[in-house]
Design an enzyme around this catalytic site. Structure first.
Site, PDB file in Angstrom:
ATOM      1  N   LEU A 170     -38.351 -26.000   3.142  1.00  8.41           N
ATOM      2  CA  LEU A 170     -37.035 -25.501   2.768  1.00  8.41           C
ATOM      3  C   LEU A 170     -37.179 -24.087   2.211  1.00  8.41           C
ATOM      4  CD1 LEU A 170     -35.558 -28.677   1.027  1.00  8.41           C
ATOM      5  CD2 LEU A 170     -34.837 -27.707   3.217  1.00  8.41           C
ATOM      6  N   GLY A 171     -36.166 -23.267   2.454  1.00  7.72           N
ATOM      7  CA  GLY A 171     -36.202 -21.888   1.988  1.00  7.72           C
ATOM      8  C   GLY A 171     -36.432 -20.884   3.092  1.00  7.72           C
TER       9      GLY A 171
ATOM     10  N   THR B  12     -37.867 -18.293   5.978  1.00  7.02           N
ATOM     11  CA  THR B  12     -38.717 -17.111   5.882  1.00  7.02           C
ATOM     12  C   THR B  12     -38.618 -16.479   4.501  1.00  7.02           C
ATOM     13  OG1 THR B  12     -38.598 -16.624   8.246  1.00  7.02           O
ATOM     14  CG2 THR B  12     -39.076 -14.773   6.786  1.00  7.02           C
TER      15      THR B  12
ATOM     16  N   LYS C 286     -42.362  -9.810  -2.757  1.00 12.77           N
ATOM     17  CA  LYS C 286     -42.094  -9.153  -4.036  1.00 12.77           C
ATOM     18  C   LYS C 286     -43.099  -9.587  -5.097  1.00 12.77           C
ATOM     19  CE  LYS C 286     -38.911  -7.480  -1.686  1.00 12.77           C
ATOM     20  NZ  LYS C 286     -39.429  -8.029  -0.435  1.00 12.77           N
TER      21      LYS C 286
ATOM     22  N   TYR D 202     -39.493  -0.925   6.578  1.00 14.16           N
ATOM     23  CA  TYR D 202     -39.597  -1.405   5.202  1.00 14.16           C
ATOM     24  C   TYR D 202     -40.706  -2.439   5.019  1.00 14.16           C
ATOM     25  CZ  TYR D 202     -37.091  -5.802   6.137  1.00 14.16           C
ATOM     26  OH  TYR D 202     -36.734  -7.043   6.594  1.00 14.16           O
TER      27      TYR D 202
ATOM     28  N   GLU E 286     -46.687   5.185  13.099  1.00 14.13           N
ATOM     29  CA  GLU E 286     -45.249   5.077  13.381  1.00 14.13           C
ATOM     30  C   GLU E 286     -44.903   5.948  14.581  1.00 14.13           C
ATOM     31  OE1 GLU E 286     -41.538   4.503  13.889  1.00 14.13           O
ATOM     32  OE2 GLU E 286     -42.478   3.325  12.284  1.00 14.13           O
TER      33      GLU E 286
ATOM     34  N   GLY F 231     -40.917  -5.109  13.442  1.00 13.82           N
ATOM     35  CA  GLY F 231     -39.575  -5.675  13.417  1.00 13.82           C
ATOM     36  C   GLY F 231     -39.560  -7.178  13.585  1.00 13.82           C
TER      37      GLY F 231
ATOM     38  N   ASP G  37     -30.032 -14.402  10.538  1.00 11.97           N
ATOM     39  CA  ASP G  37     -30.807 -13.595  11.480  1.00 11.97           C
ATOM     40  C   ASP G  37     -30.567 -13.993  12.931  1.00 11.97           C
ATOM     41  OD1 ASP G  37     -31.793 -12.546   9.161  1.00 11.97           O
ATOM     42  OD2 ASP G  37     -33.890 -13.028   9.539  1.00 11.97           O
TER      43      ASP G  37
ATOM     44  N   HIS H 203     -26.651   3.665 -22.930  1.00 13.13           N
ATOM     45  CA  HIS H 203     -27.673   4.701 -23.058  1.00 13.13           C
ATOM     46  C   HIS H 203     -28.833   4.162 -23.895  1.00 13.13           C
ATOM     47  CE1 HIS H 203     -29.482   8.675 -23.644  1.00 13.13           C
ATOM     48  NE2 HIS H 203     -29.581   8.361 -24.934  1.00 13.13           N
TER      49      HIS H 203
END
Length: 469
Positions: free
Chosen positions: A43-44, A46, A56, A190, A210, A276, A316, A448
């Site tokens: 589950l979850g 890609t 990350k 990316y 690239e 890609g 996707d 700030h």
């Protein structure tokens, strides 16, 4: 031929347990819709298992390791440290622990909302019937009123350099057993730059190839300039305007061709192909439905309906933009439409984030898009070099940029590049979705010292009276 051991009936059948599929199933359960979700893997999808979350985690580990290395060579902050080492197996174990907690949480939420989860490989028989083969080989047949296709995407493989051995996709790159001495990354999008940067910080020599003449071709050059400078500072070798020809005969290098036609072999003990992703449209009977398609993607309308009645597609599988948050929003909407609510997928803005170092955020229109649309727009930047918080975290590269109509100051887009700017994406999306004008953001009191002050200052600068520049 295996015998059907079980026949089930449900209102909604979801194929795919990624962000789109599981959110659709959870929302359907909340709305009282009998729902079955079929997932062949964990589950979850890609995102949780081999994409957003683990990448990350690896990026964070690499940043921490690089930070200690920086302190080992002296720091303006007065911090010193011994040369660090890293246990990659423990790093991967920590990353896997995060993934396990999140996927376990998804399972618990599905159970809480009475969604039946079937682990197995789905094959579509028709628009109302799906056959599921479990790991034990047993077959179940499921009949449904609504079929939601959420099969996700897969990494694109180069036919002349298929995955296997030293050639890996992002999936393998996120669970390394060792850090390679020399990593060649094919693709400066990316995924390639996020992982290439992480591996460089972990100690690998990294070369990025690239075909385009600049990095991050999907983003405008002004945004990518600070990223390019950071890559150069890290010592990443960028080979732009070059194409990959394949592995050399010895299998220890990558053959490339420059824009001038010169062939160069780059030494490598690992090659990450990141050119890609494409919709996962083959191998599970999708073609039997004979749906209208956009290339490999399933064609949908603004309610995620396909060309077949009561067959829906999200995420996707439905093409670009391939973003987990898009899939989630679509999944929630489809569940609500099935329950009888009136919904359309018409977001005013959809954030896209590149987790390089520095990060890049794009929400709404960039200046070139406004110009192409014939809109007379104001564009203004506010640099982080003039932001106190950026100075205190040693990250003054980058800026916040706003794009707004000149006639009524309606905000059309926000972009930012800098450390931690991914967290500004929520404010960017809110302002566009709520129809804010420059005066609204400029007149809002921002805390700030924060990076968010640059958002207010960009709006004020567009109005002609920034305060701190």
């Amino acid at each position: 031929m295996n015998q059907i051991v079980n026949q089930l009936n449900t209102t909604l059948l979801v194929i795919g347990g990624g962000p789109g599929g599981y959110v659709a199933a959870i929302r359907a359960g909340q709305l009282g819709i009998p729902t079955i979700l079929v997932e062949a893997g964990q589950l979850g999808g890609t995102c949780l298992n081999i994409g957003c979350i683990p990448s990350k985690a690896l990026i964070h580990a690499a940043e921490e390791f690089e930070k200690v290395n920086h302190y080992a060579s002296g720091s303006a902050l007065g911090i010193s440290a011994s040369a660090p080492s890293i246990d990659v197996a423990r790093t991967v174990g920590w990353k896997d622990g995060i993934v396990k907690r999140l996927t376990g949480g998804v399972g618990a939420l599905l159970k809480k909302n009475d969604v039946q989860v079937i682990n197995g490989f789905a094959r579509i028989l028709d628009g109302k019937t799906v056959e599921v083969k479990g790991a034990d080989g047993e077959l179940q047949r499921i009949r449904c009123e609504h079929l939601l296709l959420a099969a996700g995407s897969e990494a694109v493989e180069l036919p002349f350099m298929p995955f296997g051995g030293m050639v890996v996709s992002s999936t393998e790159a996120l669970s390394p057993q060792t850090i390679p001495k020399q990593l060649v990354v094919v693709g400066a999008g990316y995924i390639g730059l996020e992982l290439g940067t992480a591996y460089r910080k972990l100690g690998a020599e990294v070369t990025v190839i690239e075909a385009a003449d600049r990095i991050l071709p999907a983003y405008d050059a002004e945004l990518t300039k600070p990223v390019g400078a950071a890559l150069k500072k890290l010592g990443i070798d960028l080979r732009l305007g070059s194409k990959v020809l394949g592995l050399n005969a010895a299998g220890d290098g990558v053959r490339t061709e420059t824009g001038h036609g010169e062939e160069i072999v780059l030494s490598a003990d690992r090659v990450l192909v990141a050119v890609g992703r494409r919709p996962r449209a083959g191998g599970w009977g999708l073609e039997s439905l004979q749906l209208d398609m956009n290339g490999r993607a399933v064609k949908i309308d603004d309610q995620c309906r396909t060309s077949m009645r009561n067959v829906w597609a999200i995420g996707d599988l439905a093409g670009e933009p391939m973003l987990a948050h898009r899939a989630m929003a679509q999944g929630e909407m489809v569940a609500e439409i099935i329950s009888g609510k009136r919904r359309h997928f018409q977001p005013a803005a959809m954030p896209a984030v590149c987790f390089t170092d520095p990060e890049v955020v794009v929400v709404g229109m960039v200046p070139a898009e406004a110009e192409a649309a014939g809109i007379d727009a104001i564009t203004a930047n506010f640099p982080f070099a003039a932001n106190g918080r950026a100075m205190t975290i040693e990250s003054t590269d980058g800026f916040v940029r706003v794009v707004a109509r000149r006639d009524n100051h309606l905000i059309l887009g926000w972009q930012a590049v800098g450390r931690g700017v991914s967290e500004l994406s929520t404010a960017f999306s809110h302002s566009i979705e709520l129809g804010a004008r420059l005066e609204d953001v400029g007149g809002t009191i921002h805390a700030h010292p924060t990076l968010g002050e640059a958002v207010q200052e960009a709006a004020l600068r567009a109005l002609g009276h920034a305060l701190h520049i």
